[in-house]
Every structure is written in structure tokens, then in C-alpha cells.
Write a protein that holds these residues in place. Sequence first.
Motif, PDB file in Angstrom:
ATOM      1  N   VAL A  39     -13.349  -9.760  -2.539  1.00 52.11           N
ATOM      2  CA  VAL A  39     -12.617  -9.174  -3.665  1.00 52.11           C
ATOM      3  C   VAL A  39     -12.933  -7.690  -3.691  1.00 52.11           C
ATOM      4  O   VAL A  39     -14.094  -7.294  -3.566  1.00 52.11           O
ATOM      5  N   ASP A  40     -11.888  -6.884  -3.855  1.00 48.98           N
ATOM      6  CA  ASP A  40     -12.050  -5.438  -3.962  1.00 48.98           C
ATOM      7  C   ASP A  40     -11.142  -4.939  -5.070  1.00 48.98           C
ATOM      8  O   ASP A  40     -10.283  -5.665  -5.563  1.00 48.98           O
ATOM      9  N   ASP A  41     -11.333  -3.655  -5.424  1.00 47.30           N
ATOM     10  CA  ASP A  41     -10.525  -3.060  -6.494  1.00 47.30           C
ATOM     11  C   ASP A  41      -9.064  -2.904  -6.099  1.00 47.30           C
ATOM     12  O   ASP A  41      -8.178  -3.171  -6.907  1.00 47.30           O
ATOM     13  N   ASP A  42      -8.790  -2.435  -4.891  1.00 46.82           N
ATOM     14  CA  ASP A  42      -7.413  -2.204  -4.483  1.00 46.82           C
ATOM     15  C   ASP A  42      -7.331  -1.995  -2.982  1.00 46.82           C
ATOM     16  O   ASP A  42      -8.323  -1.659  -2.337  1.00 46.82           O
ATOM     17  N   CYS A  43      -6.156  -2.215  -2.431  1.00 48.71           N
ATOM     18  CA  CYS A  43      -5.834  -1.941  -1.026  1.00 48.71           C
ATOM     19  C   CYS A  43      -4.370  -1.497  -0.995  1.00 48.71           C
ATOM     20  O   CYS A  43      -3.473  -2.324  -0.815  1.00 48.71           O
ATOM     21  N   ARG A  44      -4.138  -0.216  -1.179  1.00 48.40           N
ATOM     22  CA  ARG A  44      -2.762   0.294  -1.237  1.00 48.40           C
ATOM     23  C   ARG A  44      -1.965   0.015   0.028  1.00 48.40           C
ATOM     24  O   ARG A  44      -0.749  -0.069  -0.009  1.00 48.40           O
ATOM     25  N   GLU A  45      -2.664  -0.102   1.169  1.00 47.65           N
ATOM     26  CA  GLU A  45      -1.948  -0.353   2.416  1.00 47.65           C
ATOM     27  C   GLU A  45      -1.251  -1.714   2.429  1.00 47.65           C
ATOM     28  O   GLU A  45      -0.421  -1.975   3.290  1.00 47.65           O
ATOM     29  N   PHE A  46      -1.539  -2.587   1.466  1.00 45.66           N
ATOM     30  CA  PHE A  46      -0.889  -3.888   1.362  1.00 45.66           C
ATOM     31  C   PHE A  46       0.120  -3.931   0.212  1.00 45.66           C
ATOM     32  O   PHE A  46       0.478  -4.995  -0.262  1.00 45.66           O
ATOM     33  N   SER A  47       0.604  -2.768  -0.212  1.00 46.93           N
ATOM     34  CA  SER A  47       1.611  -2.707  -1.282  1.00 46.93           C
ATOM     35  C   SER A  47       2.893  -3.412  -0.853  1.00 46.93           C
ATOM     36  O   SER A  47       3.310  -3.318   0.303  1.00 46.93           O
ATOM     37  N   LEU A  48       3.504  -4.095  -1.802  1.00 50.23           N
ATOM     38  CA  LEU A  48       4.780  -4.765  -1.565  1.00 50.23           C
ATOM     39  C   LEU A  48       5.889  -3.819  -1.995  1.00 50.23           C
ATOM     40  O   LEU A  48       6.044  -3.524  -3.177  1.00 50.23           O
ATOM     41  N   VAL A  97       6.116 -11.296  -9.595  1.00 49.15           N
ATOM     42  CA  VAL A  97       5.635 -11.346  -8.219  1.00 49.15           C
ATOM     43  C   VAL A  97       6.640 -10.572  -7.376  1.00 49.15           C
ATOM     44  O   VAL A  97       7.811 -10.953  -7.299  1.00 49.15           O
ATOM     45  N   ARG A  98       6.191  -9.478  -6.780  1.00 53.55           N
ATOM     46  CA  ARG A  98       7.062  -8.694  -5.890  1.00 53.55           C
ATOM     47  C   ARG A  98       7.047  -9.316  -4.506  1.00 53.55           C
ATOM     48  O   ARG A  98       6.058  -9.900  -4.092  1.00 53.55           O
ATOM     49  N   HIS A  99       8.152  -9.166  -3.783  1.00 53.76           N
ATOM     50  CA  HIS A  99       8.280  -9.730  -2.443  1.00 53.76           C
ATOM     51  C   HIS A  99       8.519  -8.620  -1.433  1.00 53.76           C
ATOM     52  O   HIS A  99       9.212  -7.653  -1.709  1.00 53.76           O
ATOM     53  N   TRP A 100       7.969  -8.800  -0.267  1.00 53.02           N
ATOM     54  CA  TRP A 100       8.219  -7.896   0.834  1.00 53.02           C
ATOM     55  C   TRP A 100       9.583  -8.235   1.407  1.00 53.02           C
ATOM     56  O   TRP A 100       9.955  -9.388   1.527  1.00 53.02           O
ATOM     57  N   GLU A 101      10.325  -7.202   1.765  1.00 52.74           N
ATOM     58  CA  GLU A 101      11.630  -7.432   2.370  1.00 52.74           C
ATOM     59  C   GLU A 101      11.677  -6.850   3.770  1.00 52.74           C
ATOM     60  O   GLU A 101      10.677  -6.805   4.452  1.00 52.74           O
ATOM     61  N   THR A 102      12.786  -6.381   4.229  1.00 55.07           N
ATOM     62  CA  THR A 102      13.050  -6.023   5.613  1.00 55.07           C
ATOM     63  C   THR A 102      12.368  -4.733   6.057  1.00 55.07           C
ATOM     64  O   THR A 102      13.003  -3.769   6.411  1.00 55.07           O
ATOM     65  N   VAL A 103      11.073  -4.749   6.068  1.00 51.17           N
ATOM     66  CA  VAL A 103      10.282  -3.621   6.554  1.00 51.17           C
ATOM     67  C   VAL A 103       9.474  -4.143   7.738  1.00 51.17           C
ATOM     68  O   VAL A 103       9.001  -5.273   7.712  1.00 51.17           O
ATOM     69  N   ALA A 150      -3.396 -16.963  -5.054  1.00 46.79           N
ATOM     70  CA  ALA A 150      -2.709 -16.511  -6.270  1.00 46.79           C
ATOM     71  C   ALA A 150      -3.342 -17.138  -7.512  1.00 46.79           C
ATOM     72  O   ALA A 150      -3.538 -16.467  -8.527  1.00 46.79           O
ATOM     73  N   GLY A 151      -3.691 -18.427  -7.435  1.00 46.87           N
ATOM     74  CA  GLY A 151      -4.354 -19.084  -8.562  1.00 46.87           C
ATOM     75  C   GLY A 151      -5.708 -18.471  -8.876  1.00 46.87           C
ATOM     76  O   GLY A 151      -6.055 -18.263 -10.039  1.00 46.87           O
ATOM     77  N   LEU A 152      -6.482 -18.154  -7.849  1.00 48.25           N
ATOM     78  CA  LEU A 152      -7.787 -17.510  -8.066  1.00 48.25           C
ATOM     79  C   LEU A 152      -7.620 -16.106  -8.645  1.00 48.25           C
ATOM     80  O   LEU A 152      -8.405 -15.678  -9.491  1.00 48.25           O
ATOM     81  N   PRO A 179      -4.820 -14.694 -21.137  1.00 46.09           N
ATOM     82  CA  PRO A 179      -4.624 -13.753 -22.241  1.00 46.09           C
ATOM     83  C   PRO A 179      -3.242 -13.094 -22.183  1.00 46.09           C
ATOM     84  O   PRO A 179      -2.624 -13.011 -21.126  1.00 46.09           O
ATOM     85  N   ALA A 180      -2.783 -12.644 -23.331  1.00 47.04           N
ATOM     86  CA  ALA A 180      -1.490 -11.965 -23.430  1.00 47.04           C
ATOM     87  C   ALA A 180      -1.540 -10.632 -22.689  1.00 47.04           C
ATOM     88  O   ALA A 180      -2.588 -10.002 -22.584  1.00 47.04           O
ATOM     89  N   GLY A 181      -0.395 -10.218 -22.188  1.00 53.42           N
ATOM     90  CA  GLY A 181      -0.308  -8.941 -21.499  1.00 53.42           C
ATOM     91  C   GLY A 181       0.741  -8.951 -20.418  1.00 53.42           C
ATOM     92  O   GLY A 181       1.742  -9.676 -20.505  1.00 53.42           O
ATOM     93  N   ARG A 182       0.483  -8.170 -19.363  1.00 53.47           N
ATOM     94  CA  ARG A 182       1.411  -8.034 -18.240  1.00 53.47           C
ATOM     95  C   ARG A 182       0.651  -8.242 -16.940  1.00 53.47           C
ATOM     96  O   ARG A 182      -0.384  -7.623 -16.715  1.00 53.47           O
ATOM     97  N   LEU A 183       1.176  -9.117 -16.077  1.00 58.17           N
ATOM     98  CA  LEU A 183       0.578  -9.436 -14.790  1.00 58.17           C
ATOM     99  C   LEU A 183       1.591  -9.139 -13.696  1.00 58.17           C
ATOM    100  O   LEU A 183       2.735  -9.593 -13.773  1.00 58.17           O
ATOM    101  N   VAL A 184       1.186  -8.376 -12.688  1.00 56.43           N
ATOM    102  CA  VAL A 184       2.050  -8.072 -11.554  1.00 56.43           C
ATOM    103  C   VAL A 184       1.277  -8.363 -10.274  1.00 56.43           C
ATOM    104  O   VAL A 184       0.174  -7.850 -10.093  1.00 56.43           O
ATOM    105  N   ILE A 185       1.852  -9.183  -9.410  1.00 52.16           N
ATOM    106  CA  ILE A 185       1.309  -9.399  -8.068  1.00 52.16           C
ATOM    107  C   ILE A 185       2.101  -8.453  -7.166  1.00 52.16           C
ATOM    108  O   ILE A 185       3.306  -8.629  -6.975  1.00 52.16           O
TER     109      ILE A 185
END
Length: 187
Positions: free
Chosen positions: A13-22, A78-84, A147-149, A123-129
Motif C-alpha cells: 500500500v502506498d499513497d499514490d502512483c500517478r503513472e497508473f492513472s486511468l 470507477v474510471r476505466h482505461w480505454e484505447t491507450v 477493490a474490496g480491500l 462513511p458518507a462522502g465521495r469515492l473514486v477508483i
Amino acid sequence: MFVLRTSGRSAAVDDDCREFSLLGKRHVSGLALARPVTTGVRSRAVLELQQDRGGARFRALVGGEFVPGEGDRLAWRVRHWETVRPTPQQGLLCGALLPGLPEGLDHAAEAGLHADLDSGALPAGRLVIDRAGYDQESSPVLFATAAGLLLHVLPAGAFGSPAEPVIRSWVATGRIPAELPRVDVRA
């Protein structure tokens, strides 16, 4: 970043990995009942799972962001990767992964969210994968688990609770615990 390993399973687990952006415009979203919250901060995390089974090494990387909010709803997407044409990137664990969430794995990631989304325990709020990585050996089952974890890692970060016990349990048993520690969302 923290990494946990056994002979058959590993998790990081890490804070972020921008290179895996969808980057694709396609996404699935919805609203779910949620517990009201009074405090919390924005939380971002990336989780990579690896499971060895029958001589094959299955891997899944997912990440996203949770922002606590008012009310009794959790807005999710949940964002999806497309034709890249993705270029392989170093994952959190050993080896490279392709950035993206292709068809088949996208449905698995959504399925991994639904059990907890429908429970009303989050909890209430906004979740983005919005981060994902895969390889030729990626398994839909492992993406659903990741995704469940992640649904437990992100709120834990938002409310200052440790996520490590849930990850440690999966690494030890291969299952998400039935009784998860609840994140304290009170002021």
C-alpha cells in the motif's frame, strides 16, 4: 509505503502512483447508503496484491481517493482505461504492470466494491477508483478482492485508523475478514 509478504501472497500500500492513472472517459458511478460522518480528511491510496497459485503469479493494482462528506450517501465512481497503448510501469511489488483497467477486469473491480457499498457500513462522502495496473496473469477474482480491500484502506486513511490489520489478514488467509474493524467517524 508498507509491504507484507508470505510465501503465497503479498500486498503493498502506498499513497499514490500517478503513472497508473486511468485516463479514459468511460466510467461507472452510483450512490450508496452510508454512515454519516462529522470529521475526516481526503485520503488517497494505491494497493497492489499478488497471489501465487499453481505456478502462476496473479497481480492486481487499484487505487483511488476518498473524501468524507455530509449526509448519508456515498457517491462512487470507477474510471476505466480505454484505447491507450500503455507503457509498462514498475508496480509496488516486484515487476512491471500495464496501467489501465481493461474490459473484464473493470467489471471485477466494480463487483468487488458492491458488497460493501450495499452494506451501508462505509462513511458518507465521495469515492473514486482512478488508478489501476494489470499484466497478462491478472485475475478478475484478485481485482475484485483488491477493490474490496481498497474500500477499507481509503476510509482508514481519512479517519486516522490503521489499514494494516485488514491487509495483514488477507496476506495471511487469502480472504477479507468477515468482521472488519469499523473506522471511528465521530468527532
